[in-house]
Motif scaffolding. Sequence first.
Motif, PDB file in Angstrom:
ATOM      1  N   SER A  11      78.860 122.443 -55.322  1.00 37.07           N
ATOM      2  CA  SER A  11      79.612 121.198 -55.423  1.00 37.07           C
ATOM      3  C   SER A  11      80.063 120.741 -54.046  1.00 37.07           C
ATOM      4  O   SER A  11      80.046 121.510 -53.083  1.00 37.07           O
ATOM      5  N   GLY A  12      80.473 119.482 -53.953  1.00 40.86           N
ATOM      6  CA  GLY A  12      81.005 118.936 -52.714  1.00 40.86           C
ATOM      7  C   GLY A  12      79.936 118.404 -51.782  1.00 40.86           C
ATOM      8  O   GLY A  12      78.754 118.732 -51.916  1.00 40.86           O
ATOM      9  N   PRO A  13      80.343 117.573 -50.797  1.00 41.36           N
ATOM     10  CA  PRO A  13      79.394 117.053 -49.798  1.00 41.36           C
ATOM     11  C   PRO A  13      78.930 118.157 -48.869  1.00 41.36           C
ATOM     12  O   PRO A  13      79.513 119.245 -48.843  1.00 41.36           O
ATOM     13  N   ASP A  14      77.878 117.899 -48.093  1.00 47.00           N
ATOM     14  CA  ASP A  14      77.288 118.937 -47.239  1.00 47.00           C
ATOM     15  C   ASP A  14      78.302 119.558 -46.288  1.00 47.00           C
ATOM     16  O   ASP A  14      78.277 120.769 -46.053  1.00 47.00           O
ATOM     17  N   HIS A  15      79.206 118.740 -45.738  1.00 45.06           N
ATOM     18  CA  HIS A  15      80.149 119.284 -44.761  1.00 45.06           C
ATOM     19  C   HIS A  15      81.298 120.039 -45.419  1.00 45.06           C
ATOM     20  O   HIS A  15      82.091 120.682 -44.729  1.00 45.06           O
ATOM     21  N   LYS A  16      81.402 119.951 -46.746  1.00 49.36           N
ATOM     22  CA  LYS A  16      82.477 120.647 -47.448  1.00 49.36           C
ATOM     23  C   LYS A  16      81.922 121.230 -48.751  1.00 49.36           C
ATOM     24  O   LYS A  16      82.534 121.130 -49.812  1.00 49.36           O
ATOM     25  N   ALA A  17      80.756 121.823 -48.660  1.00 48.95           N
ATOM     26  CA  ALA A  17      80.084 122.360 -49.851  1.00 48.95           C
ATOM     27  C   ALA A  17      80.776 123.620 -50.358  1.00 48.95           C
ATOM     28  O   ALA A  17      81.397 124.359 -49.580  1.00 48.95           O
ATOM     29  N   ASN A  18      80.665 123.856 -51.638  1.00 52.41           N
ATOM     30  CA  ASN A  18      81.176 125.083 -52.236  1.00 52.41           C
ATOM     31  C   ASN A  18      80.104 125.654 -53.162  1.00 52.41           C
ATOM     32  O   ASN A  18      79.616 124.971 -54.062  1.00 52.41           O
ATOM     33  N   PHE A  19      79.716 126.891 -52.892  1.00 57.24           N
ATOM     34  CA  PHE A  19      78.702 127.572 -53.686  1.00 57.24           C
ATOM     35  C   PHE A  19      79.354 128.701 -54.480  1.00 57.24           C
ATOM     36  O   PHE A  19      80.212 129.421 -53.953  1.00 57.24           O
ATOM     37  N   ALA A  75      75.691 138.869 -37.924  1.00 57.97           N
ATOM     38  CA  ALA A  75      77.118 138.534 -37.949  1.00 57.97           C
ATOM     39  C   ALA A  75      77.489 137.613 -36.798  1.00 57.97           C
ATOM     40  O   ALA A  75      78.264 136.666 -36.963  1.00 57.97           O
ATOM     41  N   LEU A  76      76.915 137.861 -35.620  1.00 57.39           N
ATOM     42  CA  LEU A  76      77.311 137.111 -34.424  1.00 57.39           C
ATOM     43  C   LEU A  76      76.673 135.730 -34.326  1.00 57.39           C
ATOM     44  O   LEU A  76      77.149 134.890 -33.552  1.00 57.39           O
ATOM     45  N   VAL A  77      75.598 135.484 -35.074  1.00 56.44           N
ATOM     46  CA  VAL A  77      74.985 134.147 -35.059  1.00 56.44           C
ATOM     47  C   VAL A  77      75.237 133.403 -36.366  1.00 56.44           C
ATOM     48  O   VAL A  77      74.685 132.313 -36.576  1.00 56.44           O
ATOM     49  N   SER A  78      76.064 133.953 -37.233  1.00 55.52           N
ATOM     50  CA  SER A  78      76.345 133.321 -38.522  1.00 55.52           C
ATOM     51  C   SER A  78      77.085 132.001 -38.342  1.00 55.52           C
ATOM     52  O   SER A  78      77.646 131.709 -37.279  1.00 55.52           O
ATOM     53  N   LYS A  79      77.103 131.206 -39.407  1.00 52.90           N
ATOM     54  CA  LYS A  79      77.830 129.936 -39.368  1.00 52.90           C
ATOM     55  C   LYS A  79      79.304 130.180 -39.071  1.00 52.90           C
ATOM     56  O   LYS A  79      79.936 129.411 -38.331  1.00 52.90           O
ATOM     57  N   ALA A  80      79.859 131.252 -39.639  1.00 50.34           N
ATOM     58  CA  ALA A  80      81.271 131.562 -39.403  1.00 50.34           C
ATOM     59  C   ALA A  80      81.534 131.889 -37.939  1.00 50.34           C
ATOM     60  O   ALA A  80      82.545 131.473 -37.369  1.00 50.34           O
ATOM     61  N   GLY A  87      80.285 124.864 -37.140  1.00 52.23           N
ATOM     62  CA  GLY A  87      79.166 125.734 -36.790  1.00 52.23           C
ATOM     63  C   GLY A  87      77.972 124.940 -36.297  1.00 52.23           C
ATOM     64  O   GLY A  87      77.328 125.299 -35.302  1.00 52.23           O
ATOM     65  N   ASP A  88      77.686 123.837 -36.994  1.00 51.58           N
ATOM     66  CA  ASP A  88      76.570 122.974 -36.587  1.00 51.58           C
ATOM     67  C   ASP A  88      76.815 122.381 -35.199  1.00 51.58           C
ATOM     68  O   ASP A  88      75.898 122.320 -34.360  1.00 51.58           O
ATOM     69  N   ILE A  89      78.026 121.923 -34.954  1.00 53.20           N
ATOM     70  CA  ILE A  89      78.367 121.316 -33.662  1.00 53.20           C
ATOM     71  C   ILE A  89      78.208 122.324 -32.530  1.00 53.20           C
ATOM     72  O   ILE A  89      77.674 122.003 -31.459  1.00 53.20           O
ATOM     73  N   GLU A 142      70.975 120.932 -33.165  1.00 54.46           N
ATOM     74  CA  GLU A 142      71.470 122.116 -33.875  1.00 54.46           C
ATOM     75  C   GLU A 142      70.327 123.100 -34.128  1.00 54.46           C
ATOM     76  O   GLU A 142      70.475 124.317 -33.924  1.00 54.46           O
ATOM     77  N   PHE A 143      69.191 122.592 -34.565  1.00 51.00           N
ATOM     78  CA  PHE A 143      68.009 123.422 -34.806  1.00 51.00           C
ATOM     79  C   PHE A 143      67.628 124.190 -33.540  1.00 51.00           C
ATOM     80  O   PHE A 143      67.358 125.388 -33.574  1.00 51.00           O
ATOM     81  N   LEU A 144      67.615 123.483 -32.408  1.00 47.85           N
ATOM     82  CA  LEU A 144      67.245 124.111 -31.147  1.00 47.85           C
ATOM     83  C   LEU A 144      68.295 125.113 -30.692  1.00 47.85           C
ATOM     84  O   LEU A 144      67.973 126.240 -30.296  1.00 47.85           O
ATOM     85  N   GLY A 145      69.562 124.725 -30.770  1.00 49.23           N
ATOM     86  CA  GLY A 145      70.636 125.601 -30.322  1.00 49.23           C
ATOM     87  C   GLY A 145      70.719 126.898 -31.098  1.00 49.23           C
ATOM     88  O   GLY A 145      71.041 127.950 -30.548  1.00 49.23           O
ATOM     89  N   ASP A 146      70.405 126.827 -32.391  1.00 50.78           N
ATOM     90  CA  ASP A 146      70.403 128.026 -33.232  1.00 50.78           C
ATOM     91  C   ASP A 146      69.420 129.062 -32.687  1.00 50.78           C
ATOM     92  O   ASP A 146      69.716 130.257 -32.645  1.00 50.78           O
ATOM     93  N   ARG A 147      68.256 128.616 -32.243  1.00 56.60           N
ATOM     94  CA  ARG A 147      67.236 129.540 -31.710  1.00 56.60           C
ATOM     95  C   ARG A 147      67.636 130.083 -30.351  1.00 56.60           C
ATOM     96  O   ARG A 147      67.411 131.261 -30.052  1.00 56.60           O
ATOM     97  N   VAL A 148      68.247 129.246 -29.516  1.00 56.75           N
ATOM     98  CA  VAL A 148      68.706 129.703 -28.203  1.00 56.75           C
ATOM     99  C   VAL A 148      69.803 130.756 -28.366  1.00 56.75           C
ATOM    100  O   VAL A 148      69.810 131.783 -27.685  1.00 56.75           O
ATOM    101  N   LEU A 149      70.715 130.504 -29.302  1.00 54.41           N
ATOM    102  CA  LEU A 149      71.790 131.460 -29.571  1.00 54.41           C
ATOM    103  C   LEU A 149      71.225 132.776 -30.073  1.00 54.41           C
ATOM    104  O   LEU A 149      71.627 133.857 -29.608  1.00 54.41           O
ATOM    105  N   GLY A 150      70.292 132.720 -31.029  1.00 56.64           N
ATOM    106  CA  GLY A 150      69.721 133.943 -31.587  1.00 56.64           C
ATOM    107  C   GLY A 150      69.048 134.798 -30.542  1.00 56.64           C
ATOM    108  O   GLY A 150      69.244 136.026 -30.500  1.00 56.64           O
TER     109      GLY A 150
END
Length: 227
Positions: A184-192, A80-85, A119-121, A48-56
């Motif tokens: 709150s919530g676990p990492d995969h379902k966090a709420n800020f 906007a285009l590289v965001s988690k969403a 997004g991570d996947i 995921e770390f690597l893919g994020d940089r390739v995408l950017g």
Amino acid sequence: MNQKPTELEGATRDWLEAHGFVIKDQALWVEALTHGSTGEARDYQRLEFLGDRVLGLTIADLMFQQSRGAEGALAQRLNALVSKAACAQAARDIGASKHIRLGKQARDDGAATSDNVLGDIMESLLGAAFLDNGFDATKALIRQLWKSQVEGTAGTAKHPKSALQEWAAGNKRRPPEYELVSRSGPDHKANFTVRVSVQNVGEAEGNASSKQEAETAAAQNFMETFG
């Protein structure tokens, strides 16, 4: 730690290849689809770390080629285009949810449809593509997978945080201040929950699955109330 399989399930391999991924090292792709909740020794985080940089880099190159906009406009569109969403949307577009390797509790908790996990996947798959096929092939794949989002309007409107910053300056107010109220919530379902305030004007809160998105929501709510 559990040992992970080194070969993809047939349906998963067929799915990846149907969407343009070229599979050579199967173990790499198993890792790219493996969530930490499985308890296996290796999961998707490094890819995921690597893919994020390739995408950017790919999206930045595309924006530079296709737009004559100034640096600020390019950066806004890029973000906007590289965001988690955006990554989660790309994952949904290709039906990634049912191919993610999750622990039972995480699956029961809805991790397979979480923006954070999807997004991570998506980023981890791009990392695997880069390692297995090189940058040029991965760049072409990203252009294909992001085509509808690039042709859309993501990032073309002023970002709510920028709009609030300018509004405060234009009204001779101090810059807005952001405060994390809760997580709150676990990492995969966090709420800020984030609160933004402008002195002698007021405050507003926003909720989202990441701190950055919660700040954006808070700024948007502030502008709708006081702007």
